[in-house]
Design an enzyme around this catalytic site. Structure first.
Site, PDB file in Angstrom:
ATOM      1  N   ARG A 164      11.824  -6.204 -18.954  1.00 11.70           N
ATOM      2  CA  ARG A 164      10.553  -5.643 -18.497  1.00 11.70           C
ATOM      3  C   ARG A 164       9.603  -5.336 -19.651  1.00 11.70           C
ATOM      4  NH1 ARG A 164       9.278   0.156 -15.735  1.00 11.70           N
ATOM      5  NH2 ARG A 164       7.594  -0.461 -14.325  1.00 11.70           N
ATOM      6  N   ALA A 185       2.314  -1.882 -13.277  1.00 14.37           N
ATOM      7  CA  ALA A 185       3.627  -2.520 -13.245  1.00 14.37           C
ATOM      8  C   ALA A 185       4.467  -1.694 -12.279  1.00 14.37           C
ATOM      9  CB  ALA A 185       4.250  -2.532 -14.637  1.00 14.37           C
ATOM     10  N   SER A 186       4.853  -2.286 -11.169  1.00 20.07           N
ATOM     11  CA  SER A 186       5.536  -1.533 -10.110  1.00 20.07           C
ATOM     12  C   SER A 186       6.883  -1.016 -10.584  1.00 20.07           C
ATOM     13  CB  SER A 186       5.733  -2.422  -8.884  1.00 20.07           C
ATOM     14  OG  SER A 186       4.493  -2.893  -8.406  1.00 20.07           O
ATOM     15  N   ALA A 187       7.356   0.055  -9.927  1.00 15.76           N
ATOM     16  CA  ALA A 187       8.663   0.622 -10.243  1.00 15.76           C
ATOM     17  C   ALA A 187       9.754  -0.429  -9.995  1.00 15.76           C
ATOM     18  CB  ALA A 187       8.917   1.856  -9.400  1.00 15.76           C
ATOM     19  N   TYR A 193       1.830   0.366  -2.232  1.00 19.65           N
ATOM     20  CA  TYR A 193       1.143  -0.351  -3.305  1.00 19.65           C
ATOM     21  C   TYR A 193      -0.355  -0.082  -3.216  1.00 19.65           C
ATOM     22  CZ  TYR A 193       5.069  -3.321  -4.827  1.00 19.65           C
ATOM     23  OH  TYR A 193       6.249  -3.785  -5.343  1.00 19.65           O
TER      24      TYR A 193
END
Length: 385
Positions: A33, A95-97, A241
């Protein structure tokens, strides 16, 4: 702590909740990531709500800890008009979890060789994960609406060596040039599912998206494209989101004038609606088409919970309902003639009369004419009365 140890800790944190299967875990390990996270990001903790900046150069330890924790990292405010260090503004890209990413990828279940359409490239991390999952025989097309974000994502993907097609444009149109697709993966909140995604998919294709109608909880929606050109599926979980830019609604709620302002009361505690299970949120949204939000910030008169209800199609139609301790009737301030609070409470009562169905009993069907929410079976359609 070295990278392997950080990765192990991240994966171990995802496993108890069941979000990560073997293939998704392998993809997360294969696509680190940190290679897709910018040097400066913004963290907004769920519990404290006090946002803070992470800076790889100023405090590398905090930056690495954030990157390999189960948290989303905001990368843009106000569509780029506000700097992250200002610590205020609307979150417009992130940046999503990792747990959310893993959950949606598991629902999507891409197979090797699949052609995948991704809506919302962001940093490019999910596109790289998808490319790993479909392998060299598959392909990933990712659409990003923001030109500056698309440019950086392209650099990230090239640097990592990901063979993805990156397209700058509005994801509502999909990408017909690379169709048809076996999978459609959506990383922005959707109020209305664009039919273009169904048109560009093969029969049997799966579409996974965050369904965010605007009332209460946001949901994960998994659709299957049918041979007749429709799509249908159920709501297996939750996903929150940022709303797709072309589906945003106006935040301002101006008053027309004194004649349109109504001061009413209700005996229904607004917290009853705000804290209702997710099934109630789906029912109220489907039956009324209204949006809601709330705040528990006290004011000069003491403890206060305020719930706003609004008509997304009419900026002059909204209501605020206040809870205060020690009262049996609650103030309702309404703008416009539509009885918004009555509609919400009536819809809630209907949900109760159905036996308080869980969110998993709800589903959606998409046709060229639009979308329909249903309960238990596609024939039992819910809609505004």
């Amino acid at each position: 702590m070295d990278l392997a140890a950080r990765m192990d800790r991240l994966i171990a944190g995802l496993r108890p909740a069941g979000e990560v299967g073997d293939r998704v875990e392998q993809a997360i390990r294969a696509v680190p990531r940190h290679l897709f996270i910018p040097p400066v990001g913004l963290i907004s903790p769920r519990r404290t709500g006090h946002a803070y900046v992470i800076d790889r150069d100023a405090d590398p330890g905090a930056w690495w800890d954030a990157v390999y924790s189960d948290t989303s990292i905001v990368t843009q405010l106000d569509d780029g008009a506000t700097g992250l260090r200002d610590l205020k503004g609307d979150y417009t890209s992130s940046a999503s979890a990792p747990s959310t990413v893993a959950d949606l990828l598991s629902l999507l279940a891409p197979e090797r060789g699949d052609r995948v359409l991704e809506i919302g490239t962001g940093t490019g991390w999910t596109a790289a994960l998808l490319a790993h999952l479909v392998g060299a025989s598959g392909s990933v097309t990712s659409v990003e609406v923001d030109a500056s974000i698309a440019e950086q994502a392209a650099k990230n993907l090239v640097a990592f060596g990901t063979p993805a097609h990156l397209v700058a444009g509005d994801g509502v149109d999909g990408c017909p040039d690379h169709a048809p697709y076996e999978r459609v993966h959506v990383t922005c909140g959707i109020r209305t599912v664009p039919y273009a995604w169904i048109e560009q998919s093969l029969p049997g294709a799966m579409i996974v998206l965050p369904y965010c109608p605007g009332f209460g909880t946001n949901h994960a929606l998994r659709l299957v494209v049918m041979p007749d050109g429709t799509a249908q599926g159920r709501i297996p979980g939750f996903a929150s989101y940022m709303i797709m830019r072309s589906q945003r609604r106006a935040a301002d709620r101006p008053a027309r004038g004194p004649a349109d302002e109504h001061h009413l009361t209700t005996r229904i505690d607004p917290r009853t609606i705000a804290e209702a299970p997710a099934g109630a949120d789906l029912a109220i949204s489907a039956l009324t088409g209204l949006s809601s939000n709330g705040s528990a910030e006290p004011d000069e008169d003491g403890p206060l919970y305020r719930m706003w209800v609004s008509d997304p199609d009419d900026p002059y139609s909204w209501a605020a309902v206040d809870w205060r301790p020690g009262v049996s009737e609650y103030e309702v301030y309404q703008v416009g003639d539509r009885p918004l609070w009555d509609e919400v409470t009536e819809a809630y009562a209907r949900w109760v009369s159905w036996g308080e169905p869980d969110y998993r009993r709800f589903g959606m069907t998409i046709t060229p004419e639009g979308q329909r929410i249903w309960l238990d079976r596609p024939e039992r359609v819910l809609g505004k009365p």
